[in-house]
Design a protein around this motif. Sequence first.
Motif, PDB file in Angstrom:
ATOM      1  N   THR A 151      38.266  46.850  32.203  1.00  0.00           N
ATOM      2  CA  THR A 151      39.086  45.766  32.725  1.00  0.00           C
ATOM      3  C   THR A 151      38.364  45.102  33.888  1.00  0.00           C
ATOM      4  OG1 THR A 151      40.204  47.247  34.273  1.00  0.00           O
ATOM      5  CG2 THR A 151      41.232  46.951  32.122  1.00  0.00           C
ATOM      6  N   LEU A 152      39.006  44.097  34.444  1.00  0.00           N
ATOM      7  CA  LEU A 152      38.515  43.453  35.655  1.00  0.00           C
ATOM      8  C   LEU A 152      38.641  44.463  36.798  1.00  0.00           C
ATOM      9  CD1 LEU A 152      37.628  40.577  36.638  1.00  0.00           C
ATOM     10  CD2 LEU A 152      39.956  40.319  37.424  1.00  0.00           C
ATOM     11  N   ILE A 153      37.640  44.537  37.669  1.00  0.00           N
ATOM     12  CA  ILE A 153      37.644  45.551  38.725  1.00  0.00           C
ATOM     13  C   ILE A 153      37.722  44.889  40.090  1.00  0.00           C
ATOM     14  CG2 ILE A 153      36.302  47.380  39.817  1.00  0.00           C
ATOM     15  CD1 ILE A 153      35.197  48.014  37.060  1.00  0.00           C
ATOM     16  N   ILE A 154      38.703  45.337  40.877  1.00  0.00           N
ATOM     17  CA  ILE A 154      38.840  44.910  42.267  1.00  0.00           C
ATOM     18  C   ILE A 154      38.446  46.094  43.131  1.00  0.00           C
ATOM     19  CG2 ILE A 154      40.410  44.128  44.069  1.00  0.00           C
ATOM     20  CD1 ILE A 154      42.173  42.944  41.883  1.00  0.00           C
ATOM     21  N   MET A 155      37.395  45.936  43.939  1.00  0.00           N
ATOM     22  CA  MET A 155      36.958  46.998  44.854  1.00  0.00           C
ATOM     23  C   MET A 155      37.371  46.624  46.268  1.00  0.00           C
ATOM     24  SD  MET A 155      33.253  48.508  43.815  1.00  0.00           S
ATOM     25  CE  MET A 155      32.389  47.032  43.399  1.00  0.00           C
ATOM     26  N   VAL A 156      37.985  47.583  46.955  1.00  0.00           N
ATOM     27  CA  VAL A 156      38.388  47.373  48.340  1.00  0.00           C
ATOM     28  C   VAL A 156      37.587  48.353  49.190  1.00  0.00           C
ATOM     29  CG1 VAL A 156      40.306  47.237  49.941  1.00  0.00           C
ATOM     30  CG2 VAL A 156      40.695  46.798  47.519  1.00  0.00           C
ATOM     31  N   THR A 157      36.606  47.828  49.922  1.00  0.00           N
ATOM     32  CA  THR A 157      35.774  48.659  50.792  1.00  0.00           C
ATOM     33  C   THR A 157      36.360  48.636  52.196  1.00  0.00           C
ATOM     34  OG1 THR A 157      34.297  46.848  51.371  1.00  0.00           O
ATOM     35  CG2 THR A 157      33.731  48.114  49.405  1.00  0.00           C
ATOM     36  N   GLU A 158      35.650  49.192  53.141  1.00  0.00           N
ATOM     37  CA  GLU A 158      36.121  49.208  54.524  1.00  0.00           C
ATOM     38  C   GLU A 158      36.136  47.817  55.135  1.00  0.00           C
ATOM     39  OE1 GLU A 158      33.584  51.878  56.616  1.00  0.00           O
ATOM     40  OE2 GLU A 158      34.433  53.658  55.659  1.00  0.00           O
TER      41      GLU A 158
ATOM     42  N   ASN B  61      32.279  39.045  46.622  1.00  0.00           N
ATOM     43  CA  ASN B  61      33.120  39.095  47.810  1.00  0.00           C
ATOM     44  C   ASN B  61      34.122  37.941  47.765  1.00  0.00           C
ATOM     45  OD1 ASN B  61      34.207  39.575  50.306  1.00  0.00           O
ATOM     46  ND2 ASN B  61      32.378  39.059  51.461  1.00  0.00           N
ATOM     47  N   VAL B  62      35.439  38.276  47.855  1.00  0.00           N
ATOM     48  CA  VAL B  62      36.464  37.230  47.813  1.00  0.00           C
ATOM     49  C   VAL B  62      37.279  37.163  49.096  1.00  0.00           C
ATOM     50  CG1 VAL B  62      36.662  37.185  45.318  1.00  0.00           C
ATOM     51  CG2 VAL B  62      38.093  38.741  46.622  1.00  0.00           C
TER      52      VAL B  62
ATOM     53  N   GLY C 155      41.916  34.011  48.614  1.00  0.00           N
ATOM     54  CA  GLY C 155      40.621  34.120  47.923  1.00  0.00           C
ATOM     55  C   GLY C 155      40.709  35.003  46.693  1.00  0.00           C
ATOM     56  N   LEU C 156      41.492  36.071  46.792  1.00  0.00           N
ATOM     57  CA  LEU C 156      41.653  36.978  45.655  1.00  0.00           C
ATOM     58  C   LEU C 156      42.423  36.294  44.535  1.00  0.00           C
ATOM     59  CD1 LEU C 156      41.386  39.795  44.389  1.00  0.00           C
ATOM     60  CD2 LEU C 156      43.441  40.456  45.621  1.00  0.00           C
ATOM     61  N   LYS C 157      43.482  35.578  44.884  1.00  0.00           N
ATOM     62  CA  LYS C 157      44.279  34.888  43.861  1.00  0.00           C
ATOM     63  C   LYS C 157      43.439  33.839  43.145  1.00  0.00           C
ATOM     64  CE  LYS C 157      48.470  32.371  42.941  1.00  0.00           C
ATOM     65  NZ  LYS C 157      49.560  31.592  43.441  1.00  0.00           N
ATOM     66  N   LYS C 158      42.646  33.108  43.896  1.00  0.00           N
ATOM     67  CA  LYS C 158      41.789  32.072  43.310  1.00  0.00           C
ATOM     68  C   LYS C 158      40.805  32.679  42.313  1.00  0.00           C
ATOM     69  CE  LYS C 158      38.665  28.435  44.890  1.00  0.00           C
ATOM     70  NZ  LYS C 158      38.016  27.841  46.059  1.00  0.00           N
TER      71      LYS C 158
END
Length: 167
Positions: free
Chosen positions: A68-75, A84-85, A101-104
């Motif tokens: 699937t589409l992957i969203i990574m949340v780093t520190e 980067n969004v 930015g994420l929604k876009k």
Amino acid sequence: MEMSARAKRMQRSNKLRKQPALNLVSLMDIFTILVFFLLVTSSSSQQLPNTKDLRLPNSTAKKAPEETLIIMVTERNILVQGRNVANLQDVVASDDKVIGGLKKELEFQSSNKTQLTNDEDSASDGFAVTIMGDENLPFEVLSRILATCRQANYTKIAFAANQKAKQ
């Protein structure tokens, strides 16, 4: 005509120096088998991208995840497919429930998927996304990411975790 002793010696030494021909058939067979083995085994395993900025929580699962589409949340950042969004500090400081930015980016990705499949029924069910977040990720940030995913029609949400073997 008879050969001299010296000519006979030279002829014998030349025969000894001749290199035998290299038979490549068996070597090619081995490499062909090796290539097929690597192709078969590499296509059956699914792996999430690995990053040193994340420490995933542990989990036990019975079913393998789908791609699937992957969203990574780093520190520091929120990344979608490695892009980067949003800056995490800006997200925490903001009062908005939706991360712009994420929604876009999610809407851009979903428009690409519907163009590729030309199937509006799958779009009406919602798209799938996997969230890879550090185990110490604040709940406030996670709830904003979830709200943004829902706004962009990503309703099939999964969380990435390290799978532990059952005892």
